[in-house]
Design a protein around this motif. Structure first.
Motif, mmCIF file in Angstrom:
data_model
loop_
_atom_site.group_PDB
_atom_site.id
_atom_site.type_symbol
_atom_site.label_atom_id
_atom_site.label_comp_id
_atom_site.label_asym_id
_atom_site.label_seq_id
_atom_site.Cartn_x
_atom_site.Cartn_y
_atom_site.Cartn_z
ATOM 1 N N LEU A 450 0.857 -1.186 0.000
ATOM 2 C CA LEU A 450 0.000 0.000 0.000
ATOM 3 C C LEU A 450 0.892 1.234 0.000
ATOM 4 O O LEU A 450 1.738 1.399 0.877
ATOM 5 C CB LEU A 450 -0.921 -0.001 1.224
ATOM 6 C CG LEU A 450 -1.994 1.095 1.266
ATOM 7 C CD1 LEU A 450 -2.963 0.934 0.099
ATOM 8 C CD2 LEU A 450 -2.747 1.045 2.588
ATOM 9 N N GLN A 451 0.683 2.097 -1.002
ATOM 10 C CA GLN A 451 1.495 3.305 -1.131
ATOM 11 C C GLN A 451 0.616 4.526 -0.878
ATOM 12 O O GLN A 451 -0.446 4.683 -1.486
ATOM 13 C CB GLN A 451 2.115 3.376 -2.524
ATOM 14 C CG GLN A 451 3.107 4.514 -2.681
ATOM 15 C CD GLN A 451 3.855 4.437 -3.992
ATOM 16 O OE1 GLN A 451 3.743 3.440 -4.719
ATOM 17 N NE2 GLN A 451 4.617 5.456 -4.312
ATOM 18 N N GLU A 452 1.068 5.401 0.016
ATOM 19 C CA GLU A 452 0.320 6.613 0.375
ATOM 20 C C GLU A 452 0.917 7.821 -0.340
ATOM 21 O O GLU A 452 2.127 8.052 -0.285
ATOM 22 C CB GLU A 452 0.366 6.837 1.883
ATOM 23 C CG GLU A 452 -0.212 5.687 2.698
ATOM 24 C CD GLU A 452 -0.074 5.916 4.193
ATOM 25 O OE1 GLU A 452 0.496 6.972 4.562
ATOM 26 O OE2 GLU A 452 -0.516 5.078 4.965
ATOM 27 N N ILE A 453 0.053 8.591 -0.994
ATOM 28 C CA ILE A 453 0.483 9.825 -1.666
ATOM 29 C C ILE A 453 -0.365 10.968 -1.115
ATOM 30 O O ILE A 453 -1.538 11.130 -1.491
ATOM 31 C CB ILE A 453 0.322 9.732 -3.193
ATOM 32 C CG1 ILE A 453 1.138 8.546 -3.722
ATOM 33 C CG2 ILE A 453 0.750 11.028 -3.871
ATOM 34 C CD1 ILE A 453 1.041 8.349 -5.210
ATOM 35 N N PRO A 454 0.181 11.776 -0.178
ATOM 36 C CA PRO A 454 -0.623 12.833 0.462
ATOM 37 C C PRO A 454 -0.726 14.071 -0.434
ATOM 38 O O PRO A 454 0.190 14.406 -1.183
ATOM 39 C CB PRO A 454 0.166 13.134 1.729
ATOM 40 C CG PRO A 454 1.580 12.823 1.367
ATOM 41 C CD PRO A 454 1.530 11.693 0.380
ATOM 42 N N LYS A 455 -1.880 14.732 -0.346
ATOM 43 C CA LYS A 455 -2.044 16.022 -1.018
ATOM 44 C C LYS A 455 -1.398 17.140 -0.207
ATOM 45 O O LYS A 455 -0.935 18.133 -0.765
ATOM 46 C CB LYS A 455 -3.536 16.329 -1.207
ATOM 47 C CG LYS A 455 -4.262 15.374 -2.130
ATOM 48 C CD LYS A 455 -5.721 15.784 -2.231
ATOM 49 C CE LYS A 455 -6.517 14.805 -3.095
ATOM 50 N NZ LYS A 455 -7.953 15.179 -3.145
ATOM 51 N N THR A 456 -1.400 16.983 1.124
ATOM 52 C CA THR A 456 -0.847 17.996 2.028
ATOM 53 C C THR A 456 0.192 17.349 2.929
ATOM 54 O O THR A 456 0.189 16.133 3.125
ATOM 55 C CB THR A 456 -1.956 18.611 2.885
ATOM 56 O OG1 THR A 456 -2.619 17.561 3.602
ATOM 57 C CG2 THR A 456 -2.959 19.356 2.006
#
Length: 579
Positions: A450-456
């Protein structure tokens, strides 16, 4: 002739088994980073083939790295004499290396073990079967003898193999030494056999050490790691051996073991012109053959037999010119491929062009186009082929363990790289609840990441994209460790089965020996029947059941080893292509 599926324990057959060894194993680099499963499998293989003493010494070195003789004796609690013999056995089979002490001149010699070399014991039956397929019974026995003894002179191999072949022939027939010499030369010519690297200390130092004189760190033979076999020009040069005669038949009970060993020692002392030239099995050449066969089989299953024959021809043409670590073969023109195809296939030139185009356009990309000269230049994409074979292996493992729907999700992530949960549900056409459960199951088994890509920068869940992905290389490494664990469990189970029926097996072996002796002496049928009846019906049923279970376990080991080979080849190829 029946192929030897499992080698018998051969510690007693290793030569130069006393004193501290004064030879170094091939290769200077030692891989000490072994997982728990690899160390466990190494221990089981060594126990089965060399005994518990050698196993204990090797495991000590695998777990603790380089150690000197005194430390090994102290840590294992084994006598110094047995430790020396165990180290000698490991050195003889290329599984141990010794170097001068790290504390400087005068410090004790240190020993290291090669885990990769030990794990190759698992593949011994496959090496032997391949030699039998390519070069018949003679080639099979040559490879088997060298695997059992580690290193031998050519004259020693020829005599032993000729005697073994003669033993299995009818009375009055025998094998000429020249037949075995011819098979040995063919194995060397195709690089399945190679000379052991020359050492600076010569054989005199080794004989002195074997007779009891301790090797010092200043000895030339132990001053540095020997070169790789391919680094000197005579690696594949067959010496002129003076051998005239035929194989001799050894009758059971004719001589005691001591007398046979004395006779063998007298035979070995004769000059044949190859003294000091030792030969070993070239495992890397066998591995290249296994890799090529896996690619050819995959092409045959994906397309047809003619396509696989074209790929086989391309691989055969580039055997000598292509480096073992290359990602693809050297470019070959369509004209060259056409001239090299077997005449029995009778493929016209336009048909060959169509097949080459079909192979290039296939999504698996086993064959690639490298130019347009000479009717078109083509290569076999070795790394890409191994990557596709490894991917198919991973997909098959997921399907067998978690079902076809989970395999569909896994396959989808392999091709699309990054997908959100909603996209997985839509592309895989699986209901949301089931897709969610399957994704989390695969995630818990580390098959999916699972890869997390935050906007902030605050990583707030409401402002973060969550993508599922599959990293093929780490997943292949994890499955490889599971395969090591599986093989170790299979060996454990087989050893338990045979231990439970040890007395019955010994009784069966004694009766078989008596029958063989009676048949050789021309006994009456009534006597043979009487001896056979010494095993009762329940015992015979128990033996049949045991043999069935052991054969199933052996077959499972070989099948898992095929998976191990594919994954290892893919991982090594990836490392070579990125370095």
């Amino acid at each position: 002739m029946k192929t030897a599926v499992r080698l018998q324990p051969i510690m007693h057959r290793a030569r130069r088994c006393c004193g501290i060894p004064a030879r170094e194993s091939r290769g200077a680099e030692v891989n000490t980073e072994m997982t728990t499963q690899e160390v466990r499998l190494c221990g089981l293989l060594l126990r089965e083939h060399f005994g518990e003493v050698v196993e204990k010494v090797a495991i000590q070195l695998l777990r603790n790295g380089a150690q000197n003789l005194r430390t090994i004796v102290h840590e294992t609690g084994i006598s110094a004499d047995l430790v020396k013999k165990s180290l000698c056995v490991l050195v003889q089979h290329g599984a141990c290396l010794f170097t001068p002490g790290r504390k400087g001149p005068g410090s004790p010699t240190e020993y290291r073990t090669f885990g990769d070399q030990i794990l190759r014991i698992l593949r011994y039956p496959r090496y032997i079967y391949t030699a039998k397929t390519l070069y018949g019974d003679t080639g099979e026995l040559i490879i088997e003898e060298l695997l059992q003894r580690g290193q031998m002179t050519m004259s020693g191999v020829v005599k032993t193999v000729a005697d073994r072949l003669t033993q299995n022939m009818e009375e009055g027939q025998s094998v000429d030494y020249s037949e075995v010499v011819s098979a040995f030369s063919k194995l060397v010519e195709t690089h399945f056999l190679q000379r052991c690297p020359p050492l600076g200390g010569g054989r005199t130092t080794e004989r002195q050490t074997a007779s009891g004189n301790p090797a010092t760190p200043d000895a030339p033979a132990a001053s540095k790691a020997p070169p790789a076999p391919e680094s000197f020009p005579d690696c594949y040069k067959v010496p002129h051996v003076k051998l005239i005669g035929r194989g001799k038949r050894q009758f059971a009970g004719e001589d005691g073991e001591d007398q046979r060993n004395a006779k063998r020692a007298r035979m070995d002392s004769e000059a044949h012109g190859d003294e000091g030239i030792y030969w070993q099995v070239n495992f890397e050449r066998f591995h290249l053959h296994f890799r090529d066969q896996a690619i050819i089989t995959a092409v045959a299953n994906k397309l047809d037999q003619t396509s696989s024959e074209i790929v086989r021809t391309m691989l055969r043409m580039s055997e000598v010119t292509t480096s073992p670590t290359a990602t693809c073969t050297k470019p070959l023109s369509a004209n060259e491929i056409f001239r090299s195809l077997p005449a029995s296939y009778n493929i016209a030139r336009p048909i060959l062009d169509q097949y080459l185009t079909l192979l290039v356009d296939d999504p698996m990309e086993f064959v690639g186009r490298a130019g347009e000269s000479g009717g078109g230049m083509f290569v076999v994409n070795l790394h890409r082929a191994l990557a596709n074979l490894a991917r198919a292996t991973l997909e098959s493992a997921v399907q067998e363990r978690f079902g076809s729907r989970s395999a569909r999700i896994f396959r989808l992530l392999l091709r699309k790289r990054h997908l959100e949960q909603k996209q997985v549900e839509d592309f895989a056409m699986i209901p949301a609840k089931e897709a969610k459960d399957m994704l989390y199951t695969l995630l818990s088994q580390n098959l999916v990441q699972l890869q997390e890509i935050p906007k902030t920068p605050d990583y707030a869940p409401s402002r973060t994209f969550y993508f599922y992905t599959v990293n093929q290389l780490p997943t292949a490494r994890m499955l490889l460790q599971n395969c090591y664990k599986t093989v170790a469990n299979l060996i454990d189970r087989r050893l338990f089965e045979t231990k439970e029926s040890k007395r019955l097996l010994e009784k069966s072996q004694r009766i078989e020996a008596i029958l063989a002796s009676l048949q050789a002496s021309g006994a009456e049928p009534e006597q043979l029947t009487e001896v056979k009846e010494m095993i009762t019906a329940p015992e015979k049923q128990q033996l049949d059941s045991l043999r069935l279970h052991v054969n199933k376990l052996d077959s499972a080991e070989n099948q898992v080893d095929e998976t191990i080979f594919l994954l290892e080849s893919y991982i090594n190829s990836t490392s070579a292509s990125t370095s």
